[in-house]
Design a protein around this motif. Structure first.
Motif, PDB file in Angstrom:
ATOM      1  N   GLU A 275       0.834  -1.208   0.000  1.00 14.22           N
ATOM      2  CA  GLU A 275       0.000   0.000   0.000  1.00 14.22           C
ATOM      3  C   GLU A 275       0.866   1.254   0.000  1.00 14.22           C
ATOM      4  N   TRP A 276       1.939   1.249   0.788  1.00 18.69           N
ATOM      5  CA  TRP A 276       2.841   2.396   0.787  1.00 18.69           C
ATOM      6  C   TRP A 276       3.438   2.606  -0.602  1.00 18.69           C
ATOM      7  N   ALA A 277       3.929   1.538  -1.202  1.00 20.35           N
ATOM      8  CA  ALA A 277       4.583   1.654  -2.511  1.00 20.35           C
ATOM      9  C   ALA A 277       3.617   2.151  -3.572  1.00 20.35           C
ATOM     10  N   ALA A 278       2.377   1.652  -3.549  1.00 15.92           N
ATOM     11  CA  ALA A 278       1.395   2.066  -4.555  1.00 15.92           C
ATOM     12  C   ALA A 278       1.052   3.543  -4.407  1.00 15.92           C
ATOM     13  N   LEU A 279       0.883   4.006  -3.175  1.00 12.56           N
ATOM     14  CA  LEU A 279       0.536   5.412  -2.946  1.00 12.56           C
ATOM     15  C   LEU A 279       1.681   6.331  -3.353  1.00 12.56           C
ATOM     16  N   ILE A 280       2.892   5.971  -2.979  1.00 13.31           N
ATOM     17  CA  ILE A 280       4.051   6.811  -3.293  1.00 13.31           C
ATOM     18  C   ILE A 280       4.282   6.857  -4.796  1.00 13.31           C
ATOM     19  N   SER A 281       4.109   5.731  -5.456  1.00 18.11           N
ATOM     20  CA  SER A 281       4.253   5.688  -6.909  1.00 18.11           C
ATOM     21  C   SER A 281       3.241   6.616  -7.571  1.00 18.11           C
ATOM     22  N   ARG A 282       2.035   6.619  -7.066  1.00 20.30           N
ATOM     23  CA  ARG A 282       0.982   7.455  -7.651  1.00 20.30           C
ATOM     24  C   ARG A 282       1.275   8.941  -7.493  1.00 20.30           C
ATOM     25  N   ILE A 283       1.805   9.329  -6.343  1.00 22.28           N
ATOM     26  CA  ILE A 283       2.088  10.746  -6.090  1.00 22.28           C
ATOM     27  C   ILE A 283       3.348  11.195  -6.816  1.00 22.28           C
ATOM     28  N   ALA A 284       4.397  10.371  -6.772  1.00 20.93           N
ATOM     29  CA  ALA A 284       5.712  10.779  -7.280  1.00 20.93           C
ATOM     30  C   ALA A 284       5.922  10.471  -8.748  1.00 20.93           C
ATOM     31  N   GLY A 285       5.127   9.541  -9.303  1.00 15.92           N
ATOM     32  CA  GLY A 285       5.341   9.149 -10.683  1.00 15.92           C
ATOM     33  C   GLY A 285       6.555   8.272 -10.870  1.00 15.92           C
ATOM     34  N   VAL A 286       6.957   7.573  -9.833  1.00 14.41           N
ATOM     35  CA  VAL A 286       8.087   6.650  -9.882  1.00 14.41           C
ATOM     36  C   VAL A 286       7.536   5.227  -9.929  1.00 14.41           C
ATOM     37  N   ASP A 287       8.182   4.377 -10.697  1.00 19.96           N
ATOM     38  CA  ASP A 287       7.744   2.997 -10.848  1.00 19.96           C
ATOM     39  C   ASP A 287       7.484   2.353  -9.483  1.00 19.96           C
ATOM     40  N   GLN A 288       6.375   1.614  -9.360  1.00 21.81           N
ATOM     41  CA  GLN A 288       5.979   1.059  -8.066  1.00 21.81           C
ATOM     42  C   GLN A 288       7.006   0.064  -7.542  1.00 21.81           C
ATOM     43  N   ALA A 289       7.631  -0.701  -8.429  1.00 21.35           N
ATOM     44  CA  ALA A 289       8.651  -1.651  -7.982  1.00 21.35           C
ATOM     45  C   ALA A 289       9.833  -0.918  -7.339  1.00 21.35           C
ATOM     46  N   LYS A 290      10.222   0.219  -7.919  1.00 27.15           N
ATOM     47  CA  LYS A 290      11.305   1.007  -7.329  1.00 27.15           C
ATOM     48  C   LYS A 290      10.873   1.580  -5.984  1.00 27.15           C
ATOM     49  N   CYS A 291       9.622   2.039  -5.908  1.00 29.37           N
ATOM     50  CA  CYS A 291       9.110   2.565  -4.637  1.00 29.37           C
ATOM     51  C   CYS A 291       9.097   1.473  -3.575  1.00 29.37           C
ATOM     52  N   SER A 292       8.762   0.256  -3.981  1.00 31.50           N
ATOM     53  CA  SER A 292       8.757  -0.863  -3.043  1.00 31.50           C
ATOM     54  C   SER A 292      10.157  -1.117  -2.496  1.00 31.50           C
ATOM     55  N   THR A 293      11.171  -1.042  -3.359  1.00 27.85           N
ATOM     56  CA  THR A 293      12.551  -1.239  -2.913  1.00 27.85           C
ATOM     57  C   THR A 293      12.981  -0.111  -1.982  1.00 27.85           C
ATOM     58  N   ILE A 294      12.562   1.108  -2.285  1.00 32.36           N
ATOM     59  CA  ILE A 294      12.890   2.244  -1.412  1.00 32.36           C
ATOM     60  C   ILE A 294      12.270   2.044  -0.033  1.00 32.36           C
ATOM     61  N   ILE A 295      11.011   1.594   0.020  1.00 35.54           N
ATOM     62  CA  ILE A 295      10.365   1.325   1.301  1.00 35.54           C
ATOM     63  C   ILE A 295      11.145   0.250   2.064  1.00 35.54           C
ATOM     64  N   ASP A 296      11.567  -0.790   1.359  1.00 35.55           N
ATOM     65  CA  ASP A 296      12.355  -1.845   2.000  1.00 35.55           C
ATOM     66  C   ASP A 296      13.660  -1.290   2.568  1.00 35.55           C
ATOM     67  N   ASP A 297      14.319  -0.416   1.818  1.00 43.01           N
ATOM     68  CA  ASP A 297      15.574   0.166   2.290  1.00 43.01           C
ATOM     69  C   ASP A 297      15.367   1.075   3.500  1.00 43.01           C
ATOM     70  N   LEU A 298      14.179   1.624   3.638  1.00 47.66           N
ATOM     71  CA  LEU A 298      13.863   2.507   4.761  1.00 47.66           C
ATOM     72  C   LEU A 298      13.265   1.762   5.947  1.00 47.66           C
TER      73      LEU A 298
END
Length: 538
Positions: A275-298
């Motif tokens: 859910e975090w990755a999908a929301l961030i991808s929608r706001i930022a326009g960054v690929d959801q898979a990349k957002c998912s990896t960023i969430i994992d790194d954080l």
């Protein structure tokens, strides 16, 4: 120092340390499910930050957040290691008196024990003095005295009043205020001290550019820096989106708390990683898979520095929780580079190779035209290069500079030791350069780098320009300068001689008794006590 202490003193101090290490055993917090206990720790931290901000405004807010972040991370680590493994449902979490009592007990112990973790490892590494006061107490002091305390205060952000900027939060535009008020009007009470609201996408979109602008100002590396699965530019977009969501939620809780009661059961944000990755991808326009990896790194996993580096805390059913106040005040670029250095060393090393060149490029942009300059001047016999050579014929002055971008040390003692070693290596390199040029004063002029032999200049300074981390040099033959201070002073310098005199005086460092004060404070756990130097901003 430990190496100079009698064996009986070493044994007695080690016994105090061993006793302190047992302070985290049998905490009441361990009787709660891990997920609930972790959520409770975050709730208590948020409540404390809000209380401090209500009482004192933004004065020392940054320092308070750092301290809370560290003790919170330590408590969370204890919960992960010793907590109850029984399942729990985040939808049913509630801030109760028994949970509050257990959490606050653990956080209080962590606050004191953190001081032990700061001092004992450094004594073992012979970088702090220890004085045995009794069989249950010891006092720690840092070498180099008043000068070292000035450097330490600078590193802590205790700059002189004229250099301070007080961050009091965002000032919304009229468009953003209208979007905020519309979203706030749709908030509702969903239970005891709990709120709910539909995703305020219109408000997010209005607020996102402002948070992106903020990060554009804070980030000091290029967007193309490769962090492995994503670039620093993609991290910036994703983090701006995260801060947009965090800021909106924090503001909703604050405003409803002013009008009614603070929604303590909703102040910590809980969502699944997906859910975090999908929301961030929608706001930022960054690929959801990349957002998912960023969430994992954080997200806290095998290593937890603090809640600024790892704001996401795993709880139950694939959900992670976050206390918004910490990531909103974090240096996302430096924190993620730290994580990258731990998880993807090759990418980190690649990014690190460009740091000094980026420093040089920025310095040359502000260097006065009246000064002659040379960069990367090669020396023979496997000596290090001269990173920056500046000359001013009018004032008969020369600066020979070594540049180092030393990553700011975290609270972990190993990082502090490594940064100290990096700093000392840079000093040795500058010393080698100074020794060679003293023996061969014509070397630079013979190669057209100076107009005359170095010995014929009246004012010659050997500078160690360090970014993010430095120590007091304890010697007079070199000058150590913070990179940002040097850059600003260079841009305004009327002559190279005046620049040298200003840096040599170290007037840019905060002054004890004027900008900060230091007091010996006691910390006690499990029947033992230590005293150490504590810094306070004036």
């Amino acid at each position: 120092m430990k190496r100079d202490s009698p064996s009986d003193v070493v044994t007695a101090i080690k016994a105090i340390e061993d006793r302190a290490d047992l302070c985290c055993q049998n905490l009441e917090l361990y009787s709660f499910p891990k997920g609930l206990a972790s959520w409770g720790v975050l709730v208590s931290l948020v409540a404390t930050t809000e209380q401090l901000r209500h009482q004192y405004g933004y004065k020392n807010y940054d320092v308070n957040l750092i301290n809370l972040s560290r003790r919170g991370a330590l408590t969370l680590r204890w919960v992960q290691e010793h907590g109850e493994n029984s399942p729990s449902d985040p939808r049913e979490y509630e801030w109760t008196s028994p949970l509050a009592r257990a959490v606050n007990q653990a956080l209080a112990i962590a606050a004191s024990y953190q001081v032990f973790l700061d001092c004992f490892p450094m004594w073992h590494q012979n970088t702090e003095f220890a004085e045995l006061l009794s069989d249950s107490s010891v006092r720690f002091t840092v070498p180099s005295g008043a000068a070292a305390r000035r450097v330490s205060a600078f590193q802590k952000g205790f700059t002189q009043p004229s250099d301070r900027t007080l961050d009091t939060g965002l000032v919304l535009t009229a468009v953003q205020e209208r979007a905020r008020d519309k979203a706030l009007s749709q908030c509702f009470w969903s239970g005891a001290s709990a709120i709910g609201y539909s995703e305020p996408l219109e408000f997010y979109q209005a607020l996102f550019p402002t948070h992106l602008d903020r990060l554009n100002t804070l980030f000091r590396r290029g967007d193309s820096i490769n962090l492995g699965p994503y670039t620093l530019g993609q991290l910036k977009l994703a983090y701006a989106a995260l801060n947009t969501v965090f800021a909106a939620h924090e503001d909703f809780c604050y405003r409803l708390g002013l009008k009614y009661e603070y929604p303590v059961n909703s102040c910590v944000m809980v969502r699944t990683r997906k859910e975090w990755a999908a929301l961030i991808s929608r706001i930022a326009g960054v690929d959801q898979a990349k957002c998912s990896t960023i969430i994992d790194d954080l997200t806290f996993s095998d290593r937890l520095w603090d809640l600024h580096v790892h704001p996401f805390v795993p709880i139950d059913r694939a959900a992670v929780a976050v206390a918004p106040q910490f990531p909103l005040s974090a240096r996302a670029d430096e924190n993620m580079l730290r994580v990258c250095g731990h998880r993807r060393r090759a990418c980190f090393d690649e990014a690190s190779t460009m740091k000094e060149q980026e420093m040089l490029d920025d310095l040359l942009l502000v260097c006065p035209e009246t000064l002659s300059r040379a960069v990367r001047v090669r020396l023979p016999k496997n000596l290090p290069d001269i990173d920056l050579l500046l000359a001013d014929e009018d004032s008969q002055s020369v600066i020979v500079a070594e540049l180092k971008w030393l990553r700011k040390a975290s609270s972990e003692w190993k990082e502090r030791i490594h940064r100290k070693e990096d700093f000392e290596k840079g000093l040795r390199q500058l010393t080698d350069i100074r020794t060679f040029l003293s023996q061969h004063p014509e070397f630079l002029s013979a190669r057209g780098k100076l107009k005359r032999p170095l010995i014929e200049y009246r004012h010659v300074a050997f500078l160690f320009i360090a970014r993010d981390y430095f120590l007091w040099p304890d010697r007079d033959d070199v000058i150590v300068a913070d990179y940002e201070v040097f850059k600003e002073t260079l841009a305004k310098a009327l002559s190279l001689r005046s620049l040298i005199e200003k840096l040599k005086g170290y007037d840019w460092l905060p002054v004890e008794g004027k900008d900060f004060r230091v007091a010996f404070e006691a910390a006690a756990v499990n029947g033992v006590m230590i005293e150490s130097e504590t810094f306070y901003r004036i």
